[in-house]
Design a protein around this motif. Structure first.
Motif, PDB file in Angstrom:
ATOM      1  N   ARG A 128    -111.084  42.418 -43.288  1.00  0.00           N
ATOM      2  CA  ARG A 128    -109.955  43.008 -42.967  1.00  0.00           C
ATOM      3  C   ARG A 128    -109.789  44.530 -43.242  1.00  0.00           C
ATOM      4  NH1 ARG A 128    -106.254  40.026 -41.772  1.00  0.00           N
ATOM      5  NH2 ARG A 128    -105.392  38.119 -42.122  1.00  0.00           N
ATOM      6  N   HIS A 129    -108.858  45.009 -42.536  1.00  0.00           N
ATOM      7  CA  HIS A 129    -108.528  46.536 -42.808  1.00  0.00           C
ATOM      8  C   HIS A 129    -107.214  46.783 -42.334  1.00  0.00           C
ATOM      9  CE1 HIS A 129    -108.339  48.496 -38.769  1.00  0.00           C
ATOM     10  NE2 HIS A 129    -108.975  47.270 -38.255  1.00  0.00           N
ATOM     11  N   LYS A 130    -106.655  47.931 -42.896  1.00  0.00           N
ATOM     12  CA  LYS A 130    -105.200  48.300 -42.647  1.00  0.00           C
ATOM     13  C   LYS A 130    -105.401  49.696 -42.002  1.00  0.00           C
ATOM     14  CE  LYS A 130    -102.291  47.625 -45.715  1.00  0.00           C
ATOM     15  NZ  LYS A 130    -101.159  47.945 -47.091  1.00  0.00           N
ATOM     16  N   PRO A 131    -104.690  49.878 -40.793  1.00  0.00           N
ATOM     17  CA  PRO A 131    -104.841  51.278 -40.109  1.00  0.00           C
ATOM     18  C   PRO A 131    -103.899  52.167 -40.971  1.00  0.00           C
ATOM     19  CG  PRO A 131    -104.402  49.557 -38.693  1.00  0.00           C
ATOM     20  CD  PRO A 131    -104.230  48.888 -39.907  1.00  0.00           C
ATOM     21  N   PRO A 132    -104.678  53.504 -40.960  1.00  0.00           N
ATOM     22  CA  PRO A 132    -104.136  54.487 -41.877  1.00  0.00           C
ATOM     23  C   PRO A 132    -102.496  54.503 -41.782  1.00  0.00           C
ATOM     24  CG  PRO A 132    -105.961  55.333 -40.957  1.00  0.00           C
ATOM     25  CD  PRO A 132    -105.632  54.110 -40.123  1.00  0.00           C
ATOM     26  N   LYS A 185    -107.541  41.298 -39.217  1.00  0.00           N
ATOM     27  CA  LYS A 185    -108.609  40.834 -39.279  1.00  0.00           C
ATOM     28  C   LYS A 185    -109.606  41.066 -38.223  1.00  0.00           C
ATOM     29  CE  LYS A 185    -109.342  36.366 -39.020  1.00  0.00           C
ATOM     30  NZ  LYS A 185    -109.276  34.860 -39.659  1.00  0.00           N
ATOM     31  N   LEU A 186    -110.972  41.498 -38.337  1.00  0.00           N
ATOM     32  CA  LEU A 186    -111.932  41.606 -37.489  1.00  0.00           C
ATOM     33  C   LEU A 186    -112.936  40.534 -37.801  1.00  0.00           C
ATOM     34  CD1 LEU A 186    -112.194  45.306 -37.404  1.00  0.00           C
ATOM     35  CD2 LEU A 186    -110.952  44.039 -35.846  1.00  0.00           C
ATOM     36  N   THR A 187    -113.559  39.914 -36.497  1.00  0.00           N
ATOM     37  CA  THR A 187    -114.688  39.046 -36.675  1.00  0.00           C
ATOM     38  C   THR A 187    -115.827  39.467 -35.980  1.00  0.00           C
ATOM     39  OG1 THR A 187    -112.841  37.392 -37.058  1.00  0.00           O
ATOM     40  CG2 THR A 187    -115.164  36.562 -36.390  1.00  0.00           C
TER      41      THR A 187
END
Length: 94
Positions: free
Chosen positions: A4-8, A15-17
Motif C-alpha cells: 500500500r502507498h499513498k501518493p504525495p 493497494k498494488l498487487t
C-alpha cells in the motif's frame, strides 16, 4: 506481493498487487542490485541475531556486497562495506 502507498498529494492509500513467480534461479544469477540489497538485508539480520539469517554470516554479507558493488557512482556501496567491516570487527571483539 501486496503493498500500500499513498501518493504525495493524496489522502487515500492505494493497494498494488504483484504476482511473485519462483523461477528457481540460483542467487548467483540475480542482478547485482538484488544481490547488494540481499547483503544489506543480511547485515540487518546479523545485527539483530535474527533466526531468518539462515546460514549467512557477516563474512557472507561482506563478500556478497563486495561482489555486487558495481559502479557505485556516489560511493554509498563502499560506505556500506566499510560499515559492515567495522561491525564485523566490533562483533568479533565483543
Amino acid at each position: 506481493m501486496k503493498i500500500r502507498h499513498k501518493p504525495p498529494q493524496g489522502d487515500v492509500s492505494e493497494k498494488l498487487t504483484f504476482p511473485l513467480v519462483n523461477e528457481s534461479e540460483p542467487f548467483e544469477k540475480a542482478d547485482a542490485d538484488f544481490q547488494f540489497a540481499a547483503a544489506v538485508a543480511g547485515f540487518g539480520m546479523q545485527l539483530r541475531n535474527s533466526s531468518h539469517a539462515g546460514t549467512w554470516t557477516m563474512d557472507d554479507v561482506i563478500a556478497t556486497a563486495t561482489d555486487a558493488k558495481g559502479d557505485d557512482e556516489h560511493g554509498l556501496r563502499a560506505e556500506f562495506l566499510e560499515l559492515a567491516r567495522t561491525a564485523k570487527r566490533l562483533i568479533v571483539n565483543d
